[in-house]
Motif scaffolding. Structure first.
Motif, PDB file in Angstrom:
ATOM      1  N   GLU A 198       0.853  -1.188   0.000  1.00  0.00           N
ATOM      2  CA  GLU A 198       0.000   0.000   0.000  1.00  0.00           C
ATOM      3  C   GLU A 198       0.889   1.239   0.000  1.00  0.00           C
ATOM      4  N   ILE A 199       0.597   2.176  -0.889  1.00  0.00           N
ATOM      5  CA  ILE A 199       1.337   3.432  -0.948  1.00  0.00           C
ATOM      6  C   ILE A 199       0.708   4.399   0.059  1.00  0.00           C
ATOM      7  N   THR A 200       1.493   4.880   1.012  1.00  0.00           N
ATOM      8  CA  THR A 200       0.942   5.706   2.095  1.00  0.00           C
ATOM      9  C   THR A 200       1.204   7.198   1.905  1.00  0.00           C
ATOM     10  N   GLU A 201       1.951   7.559   0.876  1.00  0.00           N
ATOM     11  CA  GLU A 201       2.102   8.959   0.468  1.00  0.00           C
ATOM     12  C   GLU A 201       2.502   8.966  -1.005  1.00  0.00           C
ATOM     13  N   ASP A 202       2.183  10.058  -1.720  1.00  0.00           N
ATOM     14  CA  ASP A 202       2.552  10.124  -3.132  1.00  0.00           C
ATOM     15  C   ASP A 202       4.033   9.781  -3.271  1.00  0.00           C
ATOM     16  N   LEU A 203       4.348   8.926  -4.261  1.00  0.00           N
ATOM     17  CA  LEU A 203       5.679   8.325  -4.282  1.00  0.00           C
ATOM     18  C   LEU A 203       6.148   8.087  -5.710  1.00  0.00           C
ATOM     19  N   LEU A 204       7.414   8.376  -5.957  1.00  0.00           N
ATOM     20  CA  LEU A 204       8.053   8.070  -7.236  1.00  0.00           C
ATOM     21  C   LEU A 204       8.878   6.801  -7.067  1.00  0.00           C
ATOM     22  N   ILE A 205       8.589   5.790  -7.876  1.00  0.00           N
ATOM     23  CA  ILE A 205       9.301   4.515  -7.795  1.00  0.00           C
ATOM     24  C   ILE A 205       9.783   4.103  -9.178  1.00  0.00           C
TER      25      ILE A 205
ATOM     26  N   PRO B  98      10.514   5.820 -14.437  1.00  0.00           N
ATOM     27  CA  PRO B  98       9.846   6.409 -13.266  1.00  0.00           C
ATOM     28  C   PRO B  98       8.341   6.142 -13.296  1.00  0.00           C
ATOM     29  N   ILE B  99       7.800   5.810 -12.131  1.00  0.00           N
ATOM     30  CA  ILE B  99       6.374   5.532 -11.974  1.00  0.00           C
ATOM     31  C   ILE B  99       5.854   6.382 -10.820  1.00  0.00           C
ATOM     32  N   ALA B 100       4.772   7.112 -11.061  1.00  0.00           N
ATOM     33  CA  ALA B 100       4.174   7.975 -10.027  1.00  0.00           C
ATOM     34  C   ALA B 100       2.963   7.273  -9.421  1.00  0.00           C
ATOM     35  N   LEU B 101       3.025   7.023  -8.133  1.00  0.00           N
ATOM     36  CA  LEU B 101       1.912   6.388  -7.430  1.00  0.00           C
ATOM     37  C   LEU B 101       1.326   7.362  -6.424  1.00  0.00           C
ATOM     38  N   LYS B 102       0.023   7.279  -6.235  1.00  0.00           N
ATOM     39  CA  LYS B 102      -0.675   8.180  -5.326  1.00  0.00           C
ATOM     40  C   LYS B 102      -0.937   7.504  -3.975  1.00  0.00           C
ATOM     41  N   LYS B 103      -1.069   8.338  -2.960  1.00  0.00           N
ATOM     42  CA  LYS B 103      -1.427   7.827  -1.639  1.00  0.00           C
ATOM     43  C   LYS B 103      -2.713   7.010  -1.738  1.00  0.00           C
ATOM     44  N   GLY B 104      -2.672   5.800  -1.185  1.00  0.00           N
ATOM     45  CA  GLY B 104      -3.824   4.906  -1.233  1.00  0.00           C
ATOM     46  C   GLY B 104      -3.763   3.867  -2.322  1.00  0.00           C
ATOM     47  N   ASP B 105      -2.842   4.018  -3.283  1.00  0.00           N
ATOM     48  CA  ASP B 105      -2.687   2.997  -4.325  1.00  0.00           C
ATOM     49  C   ASP B 105      -2.200   1.685  -3.703  1.00  0.00           C
ATOM     50  N   HIS B 106      -2.640   0.577  -4.302  1.00  0.00           N
ATOM     51  CA  HIS B 106      -2.158  -0.748  -3.911  1.00  0.00           C
ATOM     52  C   HIS B 106      -1.520  -1.404  -5.138  1.00  0.00           C
ATOM     53  N   ILE B 107      -0.311  -1.921  -4.978  1.00  0.00           N
ATOM     54  CA  ILE B 107       0.343  -2.629  -6.074  1.00  0.00           C
ATOM     55  C   ILE B 107       0.647  -4.066  -5.650  1.00  0.00           C
TER      56      ILE B 107
END
Length: 332
Positions: free
Chosen positions: A64-71, A92-101
């Motif tokens: 779970e992404i808990t804050e906006d994150l660059l991975i 680079p991949i931008a994920l938002k807070k609340g995303d699940h991967i």
């Protein structure tokens, strides 16, 4: 916090490029089994090559992404998915807070490396953030990453912050560019290039040629310390000849008393008493790091000069990619 682990997967640790400063004191190198993929994931984010990544073995992890994150991620072991969408490697991949991967396994490799902007914030121990499980130090408390663990990302650079903002503002998950990857071939058997080891002369030329001609299979007992290989045995010229404990390293191939080889890997000891018949070329160690039980490999002899040229060419490629990525981040 940056991520919460809901499922940790089979075998997940924090790793960088390894702990090389204390080999003379008996401290193993550790580090990424596939250093090429770990570096590619970091390159995509404009990180230092040695920034800490998470090394996943096979699939099954959920985050779970808990804050906006660059991975970014790299490696042949699995594919990260956001919902039903497969996320691409080496960009680079931008994920938002609340995303699940979720990490879905593939059949082509065994390990996948997840990087974040500036690296994962785990303590440095003896010059490295790599996990060494046997001694319980490095990484996250010297242990495997577990379900419900939370990990922080280090402070990103301004360029990385701008990249994250840009992708999120454009409502894009990832860039349309990627870093070039010399993807590991999925051939079976894999050809692994080696140079002759210090005790190669303990085996006659006919035995050496037969040893090179026959494939070996990675045994089920293999792990981060070493791969036990099944296949044709090789006989010493003098069966009574013994070796005092001598230096070994990641990629050293030893011949056991049974005549079968052991390929030492990232967590191997620093000394050993079996004859060292060969050393894997540095550029092919990442291929070994992606192998799994049942995979086959065959050894091919090259000279030390050839191995050095291959290594220098690869390092030159990394420098060129780093320059190109710098321009991408400066442009945003």
């Amino acid at each position: 916090m940056a991520i919460r682990i809901h499922k940790s997967g089979m075998f997940t640790t924090a790793q960088d490029l390894g702990r090389t400063q204390f080999l003379s004191s008996g401290v193993p190198q550790s580090g990424a089994m596939d250093s090429y993929s770990a570096r590619m994931a970091n390159l995509a984010l404009n990180n230092d090559a040695d920034a800490a990544t998470l090394e996943f073995t096979y699939g099954g992890a959920e985050i779970e992404i808990t804050e906006d994150l660059l991975i970014a991620y790299s490696g042949d072991g699995a594919k990260w998915k956001l919902g039903k969408e497969s996320l691409p490697t080496n960009r680079p991949i931008a994920l938002k807070k609340g995303d699940h991967i979720k990490l879905a396994p593939t059949s082509s490799g065994s390990r996948t490396y997840l990087a974040t902007a500036s690296g994962w914030d785990v303590p440095e121990v003896m010059g490295s953030r790599s996990t060494y499980l046997s001694a319980k130090f490095g990484g996250l408390d010297g242990r495997l990453i577990a379900s419900e663990d939370q990990l922080k990302a280090k402070q990103p650079s301004d360029f990385q912050k701008n990249m994250l903002k840009y992708l999120l503002s454009q409502k894009r998950i990832y860039t349309n560019w990627c870093v070039t990857s010399g993807a590991h071939s999925a051939s079976n058997p894999q050809t692994i290039r080696v140079t002759r080891g210090p005790e190669a002369g303990w085996f006659c030329d006919d035995e050496w040629r037969k040893w090179l001609a026959n494939p070996f299979t990675v045994d089920r007992q293999s792990n981060r310390m070493g791969y036990t290989l099944k296949g044709s045995t090789i006989k010493k010229n003098d069966t009574n000849q013994e070796l005092l404990s001598s230096a070994v390293s990641f990629g050293t191939i030893q011949i056991t008393g049974s005549g079968l080889p052991i390929l030492l890997m990232a967590d191997c000891q620093t000394t050993g008493g079996y004859p060292r018949i060969a050393q894997v070329a540095t550029v092919d160690l990442p291929i070994c790091g992606q192998m799994k039980p049942g995979d086959q490999l065959i050894f091919k002899e090259i000279t030390l000069i050839e191995a050095e040229k291959l290594y220098l060419a690869q390092e030159s490629d990394f420098v060129a990619v780093k320059r190109a990525v710098n321009l991408k981040y400066e442009w945003i």
